[in-house]
Design a protein around this motif. Structure first.
Motif, short mmCIF file in Angstrom:
data_model
loop_
_atom_site.label_atom_id
_atom_site.label_comp_id
_atom_site.label_asym_id
_atom_site.label_seq_id
_atom_site.Cartn_x
_atom_site.Cartn_y
_atom_site.Cartn_z
N LEU A 157 -25.83 -2.00 -32.97
CA LEU A 157 -26.31 -1.76 -31.61
C LEU A 157 -25.63 -0.54 -30.98
N LYS A 158 -24.34 -0.36 -31.28
CA LYS A 158 -23.61 0.77 -30.74
C LYS A 158 -24.17 2.10 -31.23
N THR A 159 -24.55 2.13 -32.50
CA THR A 159 -25.01 3.40 -33.10
C THR A 159 -26.51 3.62 -32.95
N ASP A 160 -27.25 2.54 -32.69
CA ASP A 160 -28.71 2.64 -32.60
C ASP A 160 -29.16 2.27 -31.18
N LEU A 161 -29.19 3.27 -30.32
CA LEU A 161 -29.55 3.06 -28.92
C LEU A 161 -30.99 2.58 -28.76
N GLU A 162 -31.87 3.09 -29.62
CA GLU A 162 -33.28 2.70 -29.56
C GLU A 162 -33.45 1.21 -29.87
N LEU A 163 -32.75 0.75 -30.89
CA LEU A 163 -32.81 -0.67 -31.25
C LEU A 163 -32.31 -1.53 -30.10
N ASN A 164 -31.18 -1.16 -29.53
CA ASN A 164 -30.60 -1.93 -28.43
C ASN A 164 -31.57 -1.99 -27.24
N SER A 165 -32.15 -0.85 -26.90
CA SER A 165 -33.09 -0.80 -25.78
C SER A 165 -34.34 -1.61 -26.07
N TYR A 166 -34.78 -1.58 -27.32
CA TYR A 166 -35.97 -2.34 -27.70
C TYR A 166 -35.73 -3.85 -27.47
N ILE A 167 -34.60 -4.34 -27.94
CA ILE A 167 -34.29 -5.77 -27.79
C ILE A 167 -34.19 -6.15 -26.31
N ILE A 168 -33.57 -5.29 -25.51
CA ILE A 168 -33.42 -5.56 -24.08
C ILE A 168 -34.78 -5.56 -23.38
N ASN A 169 -35.56 -4.49 -23.59
CA ASN A 169 -36.79 -4.30 -22.80
C ASN A 169 -38.00 -5.06 -23.33
N ASN A 170 -38.02 -5.34 -24.61
CA ASN A 170 -39.19 -6.04 -25.17
C ASN A 170 -38.96 -7.53 -25.38
N ASN A 171 -37.71 -7.95 -25.32
CA ASN A 171 -37.42 -9.36 -25.58
C ASN A 171 -36.71 -10.05 -24.41
N ILE A 172 -35.58 -9.50 -23.99
CA ILE A 172 -34.76 -10.17 -22.98
C ILE A 172 -35.36 -10.04 -21.57
N ILE A 173 -35.69 -8.82 -21.17
CA ILE A 173 -36.23 -8.59 -19.81
C ILE A 173 -37.52 -9.38 -19.56
N PRO A 174 -38.52 -9.34 -20.46
CA PRO A 174 -39.74 -10.14 -20.22
C PRO A 174 -39.45 -11.63 -20.08
N ALA A 175 -38.48 -12.15 -20.85
CA ALA A 175 -38.14 -13.58 -20.75
C ALA A 175 -37.51 -13.90 -19.40
N ILE A 176 -36.70 -12.97 -18.87
CA ILE A 176 -36.12 -13.17 -17.53
C ILE A 176 -37.22 -13.19 -16.47
N LYS A 177 -38.17 -12.26 -16.56
CA LYS A 177 -39.30 -12.22 -15.61
C LYS A 177 -40.08 -13.52 -15.65
N ARG A 178 -40.38 -13.97 -16.86
CA ARG A 178 -41.17 -15.19 -17.00
C ARG A 178 -40.41 -16.39 -16.44
N PHE A 179 -39.11 -16.47 -16.73
CA PHE A 179 -38.32 -17.59 -16.22
C PHE A 179 -38.33 -17.59 -14.68
N ARG A 180 -38.16 -16.41 -14.09
CA ARG A 180 -38.14 -16.30 -12.62
C ARG A 180 -39.48 -16.75 -12.02
N LYS A 181 -40.59 -16.34 -12.65
CA LYS A 181 -41.91 -16.71 -12.12
C LYS A 181 -42.18 -18.20 -12.28
N GLU A 182 -41.76 -18.76 -13.42
CA GLU A 182 -42.02 -20.18 -13.65
C GLU A 182 -41.15 -21.09 -12.80
N ASN A 183 -40.04 -20.56 -12.28
CA ASN A 183 -39.12 -21.36 -11.48
C ASN A 183 -38.90 -20.75 -10.09
N SER A 184 -39.96 -20.14 -9.57
CA SER A 184 -39.83 -19.41 -8.31
C SER A 184 -39.48 -20.31 -7.13
#
Length: 305
Positions: A157-184
């Protein structure tokens, strides 16, 4: 090498006996020639038998050693293969605890060579990128155990910024949005202080927010491996702010100490957040903060650079 040396010795003894025999035949004055030949033949025969026995023992010892090494290698590979299967099955086995992942990662450090670690990390990254369901708390916890226990994943993750960003923006962030909407209904009342999560207007229920807390932890662990002056870091932090849609919660989770961003739920930054919070509210007593910080550091041992 040992067998070659013995062959040379045998050859030299054979040559010696042959010369003795020739000398006896050429010198008719030599007495007891027949007896001398007989004795010489006995000596060489005994030597040959003894040498053969030693050679056989050497071969057997070498064979036994090779067999032992082969068995040890087979056992090592068996342990590695079984542990890989156990680990990769964990997210999908609801009735199996995730906690043994810590022991399995410890085994990998002992039994895997560097080439195997590299190959395994590639497979692990594929699972994390493409296969995990981040709307499932169990899968998020699997990622948490990975980033806190597998050094090779963090290094990648330290050496591959694209990989790190991909996991954050395509996996973690969408799950946070969905959790917030489902438990608003209750999500906007969720509060965080450096020692606890809470619902000011609701009875505390850890199960309600456990999935969200896990998502916040893996987010902070991933983004903490990025250079804070990079555009990716700032973009990912902004996406986290948008996903939360809760300015108060964002400000308490992500604080600034001078120009440095501090993730308050992150083990390495926990005490800094306590200090910041204490600076804002000097009359408030914060109990057991150092203990909690040390507990996190001892159990996860992860201090990012």
């Amino acid at each position: 090498m040992k067998s070659k040396n013995k062959d040379l010795e045998i050859s030299s003894y054979t040559l010696y006996v042959t010369r003795v025999y020739q000398k006896i035949n050429s010198n008719k004055k030599l007495k007891f020639s027949t007896l001398s030949i007989f004795v010489s033949l006995i000596v060489i025969t005994v030597f040959l038998v003894f040498s053969h026995k030693l050679s056989v023992q050497d071969v057997q010892a070498e064979h036994k050693e090779n067999k032992s090494e082969k068995i040890n290698e087979e056992l090592r590979m068996k342990i590695v293969h079984e542990d890989v299967k156990k680990l990769t099955d964990i997210p999908y086995q609801k009735n199996v605890s995730i906690a043994p992942a810590v022991h399995i990662y410890s085994n990998f450090k002992k039994y895997m060579n560097q080439e195997e670690k590299t190959d395994f990390t590639k497979s692990l990254i594929h699972i994390i990128r493409e296969d995990l369901n981040y709307n499932n708390k169990r899968h998020v916890e699997f990622l948490f155990y990975t980033i806190t226990n597998w050094d090779d994943y963090r290094e990648q993750l330290k050496t591959d910024l694209e990989l790190n960003s991909y996991i954050i923006n395509n996996n973690i962030i969408p799950a946070i949005k969905r959790f917030r909407k489902e438990n608003s209904i209750w999500f906007y009342d969720l509060r965080y202080k450096p020692d606890r999560w809470s619902f000011p207007n609701y009875p505390w229920d850890a199960n309600k927010s456990a999935h969200f807390v896990s998502l916040v932890k893996v987010f902070s662990l991933h983004i903490a491996l990025m250079n804070q002056s990079s555009k990716k870091f700032k973009a990912n932090l902004n996406n986290f702010w948008l996903a939360l849609d809760n300015p108060y919660l964002f400000r308490t989770l992500v604080q600034k100490k001078e120009k440095h961003v501090v993730f308050c739920d992150h083990p390495a930054y926990f005490k800094k957040c306590v200090d910041i919070e204490y600076g804002k509210h000097p009359k408030v007593k914060y109990n057991d903060y150092n203990y909690l910080y040390d507990y996190e550091k001892e159990n996860y041992g992860f201090i990012p650079n």
